[in-house]
Scaffold this active site. Structure first.
Site, PDB file in Angstrom:
ATOM      1  N   HIS A 189      45.177  35.124  44.628  1.00  0.00           N
ATOM      2  CA  HIS A 189      44.738  35.587  43.293  1.00  0.00           C
ATOM      3  C   HIS A 189      43.539  34.570  42.696  1.00  0.00           C
ATOM      4  O   HIS A 189      42.755  34.936  42.161  1.00  0.00           O
ATOM      5  CB  HIS A 189      46.218  35.587  42.365  1.00  0.00           C
ATOM      6  CG  HIS A 189      46.652  36.757  42.584  1.00  0.00           C
ATOM      7  ND1 HIS A 189      46.847  37.918  41.608  1.00  0.00           N
ATOM      8  CD2 HIS A 189      47.736  37.178  43.586  1.00  0.00           C
ATOM      9  CE1 HIS A 189      47.736  38.950  41.881  1.00  0.00           C
ATOM     10  NE2 HIS A 189      48.189  38.377  43.229  1.00  0.00           N
ATOM     11  N   ASP A 200      44.560  36.676  35.090  1.00  0.00           N
ATOM     12  CA  ASP A 200      44.842  37.288  36.046  1.00  0.00           C
ATOM     13  C   ASP A 200      45.830  38.656  35.318  1.00  0.00           C
ATOM     14  O   ASP A 200      46.796  38.727  34.528  1.00  0.00           O
ATOM     15  CB  ASP A 200      45.824  36.676  36.969  1.00  0.00           C
ATOM     16  CG  ASP A 200      46.124  37.659  38.394  1.00  0.00           C
ATOM     17  OD1 ASP A 200      47.146  38.653  37.998  1.00  0.00           O
ATOM     18  OD2 ASP A 200      45.369  37.553  39.471  1.00  0.00           O
ATOM     19  N   GLN A 217      48.996  47.016  50.707  1.00  0.00           N
ATOM     20  CA  GLN A 217      48.229  47.188  51.888  1.00  0.00           C
ATOM     21  C   GLN A 217      48.496  48.488  52.365  1.00  0.00           C
ATOM     22  O   GLN A 217      47.351  48.719  53.099  1.00  0.00           O
ATOM     23  CB  GLN A 217      49.299  46.038  52.797  1.00  0.00           C
ATOM     24  CG  GLN A 217      49.238  44.611  52.522  1.00  0.00           C
ATOM     25  CD  GLN A 217      50.372  43.581  52.978  1.00  0.00           C
ATOM     26  OE1 GLN A 217      50.792  44.347  54.003  1.00  0.00           O
ATOM     27  NE2 GLN A 217      50.270  42.738  52.487  1.00  0.00           N
TER      28      GLN A 217
END
Length: 454
Positions: free
Chosen positions: A18, A111, A373
């Site tokens: 991140h 974030d 993913q």
């Protein structure tokens, strides 16, 4: 920092995957005349290795994240709650001083997994924007889960979402890797969209050519969307940001010289590079099948196996493959992917690794484990068409035969040239996005102009 300089705060979630994208965006902002203060934790600050001009241009502001109070018995929800409470209080304390300094910040870029930062920014009258480190496809999925328009796991054999290809349940993010924490993980990831109406902008680590239709859908949510990716060091793309060859943060020590010297001795496009990220832990049986499948291809390979995973390899595996393979505990992935000897990337499909493969024109064998993913692998295979996804059996095991077959198909099969050609096209488009006048460059320029006008 001089009085009058346009000054912003950048606040990443404190993990390598991140922090690095936000660091890269910070470098591009600095190159355009913006002063950046990076708000982070002590642990992260100890691993930052900003080079050249960036060591002076980025001011590091350290605040506590509450990790010193963590108990081994804490659940994930308890840990995240403590993190939020501690960081909220410490961010407020920091801002009380920063806002009366000689050069107070004008904006906070945070974030997206920390939506509570927006509420703190509002208290202090700061303009603000979340930064989404993941794909816009994942944004769409999580947003629809938040609003009850999609259930995880899904109840239908196919899933249709606006501006997305038709999805199967196996294409949706897998948040059940820790059954005791599934609800907590889903809450964390869907909360990213809970207060976006109060944000000034939405920043996304992607580029228009890659996810154009989904980006257009995001713009219907009511806030301006700024694609600013791919956030890969400039040396591998447009080369316009000086001395930008590394991310600046690595929690592992790479075996850089060993890897590059080994690659130098191999023919062009002949090496399989294998890495499944900094977090994935694989079961011993699966790691054995993976090792045997790789070995049986007969290909040269460079495999990153973290020290904590090495004991799961088959007995004497490293010695048995010494003529063909190099096994290391970590490496500089960008340097490796950029090397002409590398012909295929066997990847877990984390978003950063996905972008790196596309930026450097390397075909992939997609072997997703969990979270986003899985969705990234779907797009790599079926939308961007740069490789093959490994299939698992009913026991969720990928056999050595399946591993070997996928590697062979991507590197030597009938579609190998297609995969390489498509990969090189994406490399070109990624460079164009961040180069002068490209879609991401324009968005960064517009943001800088907005900051300097306010």
């Amino acid at each position: 920092m001089e009085k009058g300089d346009t000054h912003i705060l950048v606040f990443p979630f404190p993990s390598q995957g991140h922090i690095n994208p936000l660091l890269q965006l910070s470098k591009r902002l600095i190159a355009k005349g913006i002063k950046v203060s990076l708000v982070t934790t002590l642990h992260v600050s100890n691993h930052l290795q900003l080079q050249g001009a960036y060591s002076n241009s980025v001011k590091i502001e350290v605040i506590s994240d509450g990790s010193e109070d963590r108990l081994e018995t804490d659940t994930m929800r308890q840990t995240l709650d403590r993190f939020r409470q501690k960081m909220t209080k410490n961010l407020e304390d920091f801002l009380q001083k920063a806002m009366v300094s000689s050069n107070p910040p004008k904006f906070i870029l945070y974030d997206s997994t920390m939506p509570w930062v927006l509420e703190v920014a509002k208290e202090f009258g700061l303009d603000r924007a979340p930064f989404y480190t993941q794909s816009c496809a994942l944004n769409s999925i999580n947003y629809h889960v938040l609003h009850g328009q999609l259930k995880l796991p899904p109840e239908t054999p196919t899933i249709s979402l606006p501006s997305m290809p038709l999805l199967r349940p196996s294409d949706l993010p897998a948040y059940d890797f820790d059954p005791a924490s599934t609800d907590t993980i889903i809450d964390l990831l869907t909360s990213q969209y809970s207060n976006i109406q109060d944000a000034n902008l939405l920043f996304c680590n992607t580029f228009d050519k890659l996810e154009g239709e989904i980006i257009q859908w995001m713009e219907t949510l009511g806030r301006p969307v700024k694609t600013v990716g791919p956030t890969v060091p400039s040396a591998y793309l447009d080369k316009r940001v000086e001395n930008d060859k590394h991310y600046g943060l690595s929690l592992f020590k790479p075996n850089e010289d060993v890897c590059l010297k080994w690659l130098d001795s191999k023919p062009s496009g002949s090496v399989l590079y294998v890495s499944y990220g900094s977090l994935v832990e694989m079961g011993e049986e699966q790691l054995k099948e993976l090792a045997l499948g790789i070995k049986e291809t007969g290909k040269f390979f460079l495999w990153v196996v973290r020290d904590t995973e090495a004991e799961k390899l088959p007995p004497n595996f490293v010695e048995s493959v010494a003529e063909k393979g190099l096994v290391v505990s970590w490496c500089s992935q960008l340097e490796v992917l950029a090397h002409p000897s590398v012909g295929c990337f066997f990847t877990h499909c984390g978003w950063n690794s996905t972008l790196e493969a596309l930026c450097l024109g390397v075909p992939v064998v997609a072997f997703p484990q969990w979270a986003d993913q899985v969705t990234n692998a779907k797009f790599l295979e079926d939308v961007w068409k740069v490789g093959k996804r490994v299939k698992r059996n009913e026991q969720r095991l990928a056999s050595k035969e399946e591993v070997r077959s996928c590697i062979w198909e991507v590197m030597e099969g009938e579609r190998a040239s297609e995969f390489k050609s498509n990969s090189m096209e994406w490399k070109k488009w990624a460079k164009e996005a961040v180069d002068e006048g490209g879609s991401s460059d324009k968005n960064i320029e517009e943001f800088v102009a907005m900051l300097k006008q306010t």
